[in-house]
Structure formats: structure tokens, C-alpha cells
Design an enzyme around this catalytic site. Structure first.
Site, PDB file in Angstrom:
ATOM      1  N   LYS A  11      -5.740  -1.600  -7.054  1.00 23.41           N
ATOM      2  CA  LYS A  11      -4.464  -2.285  -6.774  1.00 23.41           C
ATOM      3  C   LYS A  11      -4.663  -3.376  -5.731  1.00 23.41           C
ATOM      4  CE  LYS A  11      -1.468  -0.321  -3.745  1.00 23.41           C
ATOM      5  NZ  LYS A  11      -1.060  -1.212  -2.644  1.00 23.41           N
ATOM      6  N   ASN A  12      -5.365  -3.017  -4.649  1.00 22.23           N
ATOM      7  CA  ASN A  12      -5.469  -3.959  -3.529  1.00 22.23           C
ATOM      8  C   ASN A  12      -6.423  -5.112  -3.805  1.00 22.23           C
ATOM      9  OD1 ASN A  12      -3.602  -2.502  -2.189  1.00 22.23           O
ATOM     10  ND2 ASN A  12      -4.989  -1.627  -0.656  1.00 22.23           N
ATOM     11  N   CYS A  57       5.109  -0.826   2.482  1.00 25.03           N
ATOM     12  CA  CYS A  57       5.213   0.531   3.030  1.00 25.03           C
ATOM     13  C   CYS A  57       5.590   0.482   4.503  1.00 25.03           C
ATOM     14  CB  CYS A  57       3.866   1.245   2.908  1.00 25.03           C
ATOM     15  SG  CYS A  57       3.589   2.027   1.328  1.00 25.03           S
ATOM     16  N   ARG A  87       3.522  -4.524  11.157  1.00 19.56           N
ATOM     17  CA  ARG A  87       2.820  -5.378  10.190  1.00 19.56           C
ATOM     18  C   ARG A  87       3.249  -6.844  10.219  1.00 19.56           C
ATOM     19  NH1 ARG A  87       1.998  -2.004   4.686  1.00 19.56           N
ATOM     20  NH2 ARG A  87       0.023  -3.087   4.664  1.00 19.56           N
ATOM     21  N   ASP A 144      -6.242   3.949   4.517  1.00 21.22           N
ATOM     22  CA  ASP A 144      -5.542   4.369   3.292  1.00 21.22           C
ATOM     23  C   ASP A 144      -5.987   5.751   2.804  1.00 21.22           C
ATOM     24  OD1 ASP A 144      -4.060   2.077   3.329  1.00 21.22           O
ATOM     25  OD2 ASP A 144      -5.072   1.103   1.650  1.00 21.22           O
ATOM     26  N   ARG A 176       3.655   3.283  -6.885  1.00 21.11           N
ATOM     27  CA  ARG A 176       3.203   1.962  -6.437  1.00 21.11           C
ATOM     28  C   ARG A 176       1.680   1.863  -6.500  1.00 21.11           C
ATOM     29  NH1 ARG A 176       5.894   0.114  -0.919  1.00 21.11           N
ATOM     30  NH2 ARG A 176       4.614  -1.631  -1.542  1.00 21.11           N
TER      31      ARG A 176
HETATM   32  C1  UD1 Z   1      -4.221  -4.145   3.412  1.00 24.60           C
HETATM   33  C2  UD1 Z   1      -3.986  -3.162   2.305  1.00 24.60           C
HETATM   34  C3  UD1 Z   1      -3.480  -1.841   2.863  1.00 24.60           C
HETATM   35  C4  UD1 Z   1      -4.448  -1.326   3.924  1.00 24.60           C
HETATM   36  C5  UD1 Z   1      -4.732  -2.394   4.979  1.00 24.60           C
HETATM   37  C6  UD1 Z   1      -5.806  -1.985   5.963  1.00 24.60           C
HETATM   38  C7  UD1 Z   1      -3.370  -4.595   0.438  1.00 24.60           C
HETATM   39  C8  UD1 Z   1      -2.337  -5.074  -0.514  1.00 24.60           C
HETATM   40  N1  UD1 Z   1      -3.001  -3.715   1.374  1.00 24.60           N
HETATM   41  O1  UD1 Z   1      -2.950  -4.360   4.043  1.00 24.60           O
HETATM   42  O2  UD1 Z   1      -3.382  -0.899   1.789  1.00 24.60           O
HETATM   43  O3  UD1 Z   1      -3.880  -0.196   4.553  1.00 24.60           O
HETATM   44  O4  UD1 Z   1      -5.163  -3.601   4.334  1.00 24.60           O
HETATM   45  O5  UD1 Z   1      -6.978  -1.647   5.307  1.00 24.60           O
HETATM   46  O6  UD1 Z   1      -4.526  -4.977   0.343  1.00 24.60           O
HETATM   47  N2  UD1 Z   1      -1.903  -7.459  11.637  1.00 24.60           N
HETATM   48  C9  UD1 Z   1      -1.377  -8.262  12.625  1.00 24.60           C
HETATM   49  N3  UD1 Z   1      -1.109  -9.569  12.338  1.00 24.60           N
HETATM   50  C10 UD1 Z   1      -1.354 -10.107  11.116  1.00 24.60           C
HETATM   51  C11 UD1 Z   1      -1.899  -9.284  10.107  1.00 24.60           C
HETATM   52  C12 UD1 Z   1      -2.167  -7.961  10.392  1.00 24.60           C
HETATM   53  O7  UD1 Z   1      -1.136  -7.806  13.731  1.00 24.60           O
HETATM   54  O8  UD1 Z   1      -1.083 -11.307  10.919  1.00 24.60           O
HETATM   55  C13 UD1 Z   1      -2.165  -6.038  11.934  1.00 24.60           C
HETATM   56  C14 UD1 Z   1      -1.287  -5.100  11.091  1.00 24.60           C
HETATM   57  O9  UD1 Z   1      -0.024  -4.918  11.685  1.00 24.60           O
HETATM   58  C15 UD1 Z   1      -2.116  -3.839  11.096  1.00 24.60           C
HETATM   59  C16 UD1 Z   1      -3.558  -4.373  11.096  1.00 24.60           C
HETATM   60  O10 UD1 Z   1      -3.484  -5.727  11.525  1.00 24.60           O
HETATM   61  O11 UD1 Z   1      -1.899  -3.095  12.259  1.00 24.60           O
HETATM   62  C17 UD1 Z   1      -4.217  -4.315   9.741  1.00 24.60           C
HETATM   63  O12 UD1 Z   1      -3.464  -5.020   8.798  1.00 24.60           O
HETATM   64  P1  UD1 Z   1      -4.104  -5.786   7.565  1.00 24.60           P
HETATM   65  O13 UD1 Z   1      -5.583  -5.567   7.549  1.00 24.60           O
HETATM   66  O14 UD1 Z   1      -3.604  -7.169   7.544  1.00 24.60           O
HETATM   67  O15 UD1 Z   1      -3.469  -4.984   6.345  1.00 24.60           O
HETATM   68  P2  UD1 Z   1      -2.769  -5.575   5.066  1.00 24.60           P
HETATM   69  O16 UD1 Z   1      -3.522  -6.745   4.554  1.00 24.60           O
HETATM   70  O17 UD1 Z   1      -1.313  -5.685   5.288  1.00 24.60           O
END
Ligand code: UD1
Length: 428
Positions: free
Chosen positions: A28-29, A125, A130, A315, A407
Site C-alpha cells: 500500500k505504502n 490515521c 503529523r 507500522d 485501509r
Molecule cells: C509513512 C507511512 C506510514 C508510516 C510512516 C513511518 C505511507 C502512506 N505512510 O507515513 O504508514 O507509519 O511513514 O514509517 O507511506 N513529520 C514532521 N513533519 C513533516 C513530516 C513528518 O514532523 O513534515 C513527523 C511525523 O509527525 C512523524 C514522523 O515525522 O512523527 C514520521 O512521519 P513520516 O515518516 O513523514 O510518515 P508518513 O510519510 O506520514
């Protein structure tokens, strides 16, 4: 494209140890950013091994909404996308953007190809705040003007220019969005402290198939040399490492289980294989794309810390917590990626689990057996964890709100039944 959600519940009764074969679906990701990246191309795209999941259909609706022509073949599990040039000005509907955080991944490709995007700040989620600050800082470094207004982000650029960007944190989404923004920018972008998750690598490989010039793939420094255009192409998505890890954990929950998981990419599962072996599980790799997991007794507790790849994946945190809740001894879990990802713990406590939470740390004392109860899936992986806990619990467990599970898991109930689990789905 988006199915109306019928509220459903899963009923899981204590059953025999799991045995047999289960095939993992496409990731999915990996599929979500690759679908979004298609917007940066000008030719016909075919994506193979795309799982049948509600999040995928939300992303498909977003692409349709932006003016792309998409179709999904459920039997072949293939998504065709024609990102025609009429899609410049649209913005994904707030209602769709709110449903998946990955909706924000259309920002990079739209900015790259059309010099602008407008999209709602993303949902997804409920596992922490985030934010998308790292994405926006990166877009600004590439030359975009960003404005935030009434829950929408708008960006405009009169031609993006390559830049040196160092991420404050190796965010998966920010790394992906910035790679997608940089592929058509003028000149070279050097992206430091990148996320190294296999899904980021898969996105890079997809973009290269379309003509992008990217090096440093799979490392923490990715170099993108902007090209004039991305063409069409065919690409096959990697297997879902989290689905594979979920079945591995399920097999470990019931002593005497013997499950072979196929269509895996074992190199992506190293941190999960290592942790489960440390707990006493037997894991054999008959081939690089299959795993046999069998257990003879209750597993031993371990300490686990979630980290960006190649560390233990956040995850898989909830699923491992379910296993720790029924293991021998005390395990300590530390969640370093998200600040609020322990909502499953309260639900597991209803099943008799002994879990104490202090900020990002959870202390879990193993209990045998857990007891069936009525519980609620609060998010995708929390739901998976409750399924695993229920497989090892005495009596019957009812899990409500399983739309969260849909999902990220394709045909989970059916796959578990094929392994001998006593699982039924009914209307809530
Ligand atoms: C992706 C995955 C999710 C997984 C996560 C971490 C998808 C669709 N989802 O989510 O399943 O749990 O990676 O492996 O691929 N953060 C910030 N600022 C930003 C971006 C992120 O502070 O601009 C923080 C987030 O709040 C979080 C951490 O960084 O605490 C990790 O987030 P991130 O790696 O961006 O996860 P996602 O891409 O949302």
C-alpha cells in the site's frame, strides 16, 4: 470509486494453531506515492501488484478528481493511469484529502509538472499530529511560494530549481514529495537525511522507468538531476512488508503454528525477522521471496524500539505489542517515530493485557491467555494488533470499526480463514 463505508465487525473465536500458506499483496505504502507520482508524467502508466484497499481507491478518486483517467482491474490487480494535461488547476476535494494522509503526495508531482498545487492539509490515521512542515520547507527551497489558507495549502513556482536540502528528520512522505518535486526541476537536487524505507526506493525505481535521473537510491542522500519530461511506462510494486510482518506475528501468537508466507521481499523484513527470532520463533527462508514461521511454545518477551528504516518499523509496533502481551516476561516498547501511537493498548487491556504507558514507553507484562472481549479498532495497525491478540485469546473477541483494517489489509479475514483461524465478518 470510493465505496460507501458499511460499518462491519470481525468475530474471532479461539481456534487451532495456524497452518498453511498465505500470499502477501502489493505494498500500500509503495502504491500510494507511485500513483501520485504518475501525475508528473505525460504518458500512459500501468502499475502492477496494486492491492485492493480502500486507501488505494481514495487515491484513485483523487487522481480522477484532478482530471486523470484511471481504471483498476481487480482480477489482474493493475491500475492504469493516463495523467492527461488537462489536470493543471484542480485541487483534491477536502473530503477525499481528509481521508488519507497520502493525499498530500500529489503536491510534489503537481508542483513539478505544472508549477502549482492547491490541496487540503491531509488526514489519515489518528496516530499523532503529523505535520507537513518538512514537505513545505523543501518545496520552498526548490523555489515555490507557499501560502496556508482555511485548511488548504497553495504553492506556486515559476519553474522549480534544484537545491541542496537537508531534512531535519528522515520523513518518508517528505522524502517522497521532494523527490517527486525535484524530478522535473532545473538542475540538481541533493536531498540529505532521506528516509531509506523500501517504499521510497520503489518510488525512485518507478520514476526512473519513466525517464527520471536519480542516484543514491536506498541511501540517506538522494541526488536528482532534473529532466524535461517523464513518459509513460509499466511498473510492478514491491510486496507489502507490513502485511508480511503481520502474518509472521499472527503465526507466532499461537504455539504449534506453521505458516509459510509467499510473495515477500525478505530483505525488507530483516528487523522483524531479527526481533521474532530473538523472542524464540523459528523462521526459515526457503527462498528470498518466502518465509516459513513456526513455533513450538510461548515466546519470550523482548525490548523493542521503533525507528526509521532499517530499524524496527512503527507500522509493526502494535502487532508486536499484541505478541508481547501474551509472551513470557516483561517487554519494553519505545515508540520514537510517532508521539501518540498506543491507542491499541487500552483496547488490549480489555482483553486482560497488562500494559503501562508512560509517554513514548510501554511496559508490557505477558499474560496467558488473553481473554476475548468487545474491542474497537482505533486505527489500521491497532486493528491488526487486536486481530493478533484475539487469535491467541480464550473465548470470542468482537472487533468493531474494522473499516480501518480495510485501509491496509486486502482480504484479511479470508486469508486468516485459509490458515485455519475462526474468523467471521458481520455487519456492526
Ligand atoms: C509513512 C507511512 C506510514 C508510516 C510512516 C513511518 C505511507 C502512506 N505512510 O507515513 O504508514 O507509519 O511513514 O514509517 O507511506 N513529520 C514532521 N513533519 C513533516 C513530516 C513528518 O514532523 O513534515 C513527523 C511525523 O509527525 C512523524 C514522523 O515525522 O512523527 C514520521 O512521519 P513520516 O515518516 O513523514 O510518515 P508518513 O510519510 O506520514
Amino acid at each position: 470509486m470510493v465505496n460507501t463505508t458499511i460499518m462491519k465487525k470481525l468475530i474471532i473465536e479461539n481456534g487451532p494453531p495456524l497452518s498453511g500458506f498465505v500470499r502477501v499483496s502489493g505494498s500500500k505504502n509503495a502504491a500510494l506515492p507511485i500513483m501520485a507520482a504518475s501525475l508528473a508524467a505525460s504518458g500512459q502508466i500501468k502499475i502492477q501488484n496494486v492491492p485492493q484497499l480502500s486507501d488505494i481507491f481514495v487515491m484513485q478518486s483523487i487522481l480522477d478528481n484532478l482530471g486523470a483517467d484511471t481504471s483498476y482491474n481487480k482480477i489482474a490487480e493493475e491500475m492504469d493511469i493516463l495523467p492527461n494535461s488537462a489536470l493543471v488547476t484542480g485541487s483534491p476535494k477536502m473530503e477525499l484529502a481528509n481521508r488519507i494522509r497520502a493525499s498530500f503526495l500529489v503536491a510534489g508531482p503537481l508542483l513539478s509538472r505544472f508549477g502549482q498545487f492547491k490541496t487540503a492539509l491531509p488526514g489519515g490515521c489518528a496516530i499523532g499530529t503529523r505535520p507537513v512542515d518538512l514537505h513545505l520547507k523543501g518545496f520552498a527551497a526548490l523555489g515555490a511560494d507557499i501560502t496556508l489558507n482555511q485548511g488548504y495549502v497553495e504553492a506556486r513556482a515559476d519553474g522549480l530549481r534544484g537545491a541542496e536540502i537537508y531534512l531535519d528528520y528522515p520523513s518518508v512522505g517528505a522524502t517522497e514529495n521532494l523527490i517527486m518535486a525535484a524530478v522535473l526541476a532545473e538542475g540538481i537536487t541533493a536531498l540529505g537525511n532521506c528516509a531509506m524505507e523500501p517504499e521510497v526506493t520503489d518510488l525512485c525505481r518507478f520514476l526512473i522507468t519513466l525517464g527520471a535521473d536519480i542516484s543514491g537510491i536506498g541511501t540517506d542522500t538522494i541526488i536528482i538531476n532534473g529532466v524535461k519530461e517523464l513518459v509513460g511506462g509499466t511498473y510492478r510494486i514491491i510486496p507489502d512488508r507490513i502485511e508480511a510482518g503481520t502474518f509472521m506475528t499472527a503465526a507466532c501468537m499461537k504455539p504449534g503454528s506453521d505458516v509459510t508466507i509467499t510473495n515477500t521481499e525478505n530483505t525488507h523484513l530483516r528487523p522483524v525477522i531479527a526481533k521474532l527470532r530473538e523472542m524464540g520463533a523459528n523462521i526459515i527462508e526457503p527462498t528470498p521471496d518466502s518465509l516459513r514461521v513456526y513455533t513450538t511454545g510461548r515466546l519470550n518477551a523482548v525490548d523493542v524500539k521503533t525507528l526509521p528504516y532499517p530499524g524496527f518499523p512503527t507500522d509493526m509496533q502494535a502487532q508486536l505489542m499484541a505478541l508481547l502481551a501474551a509472551s513470557t516476561g516483561r517487554g519494553v516498547m519505545t515508540e520514537t517515530v510517532f508521539e501518540n501511537r498506543y491507542m491499541h493498548a487500552a483496547e488490549m487491556t480489555r482483553m486482560g493485557a497488562q500494559i503501562k504507558i508512560d509517554s513514548r514507553t510501554a511496559i508490557i507484562d505477558g499474560v496467558t491467555p488473553l481473554s476475548g472481549a468487545s474491542v474497537k479498532a482505533t486505527d489500521l495497525r491497532a486493528g491488526a494488533a487486536l486481530v493478533i491478540a484475539a487469535l491467541g485469546a480464550k473465548g470470542t473477541t468482537e472487533i468493531i470499526d474494522i473499516h480501518h483494517l480495510e485501509r491496509g489489509y486486502s482480504g484479511l479475514d479470508e486469508k486468516l480463514r485459509e490458515l485455519g483461524a475462526r474468523v467471521t465478518t458481520s455487519v456492526q
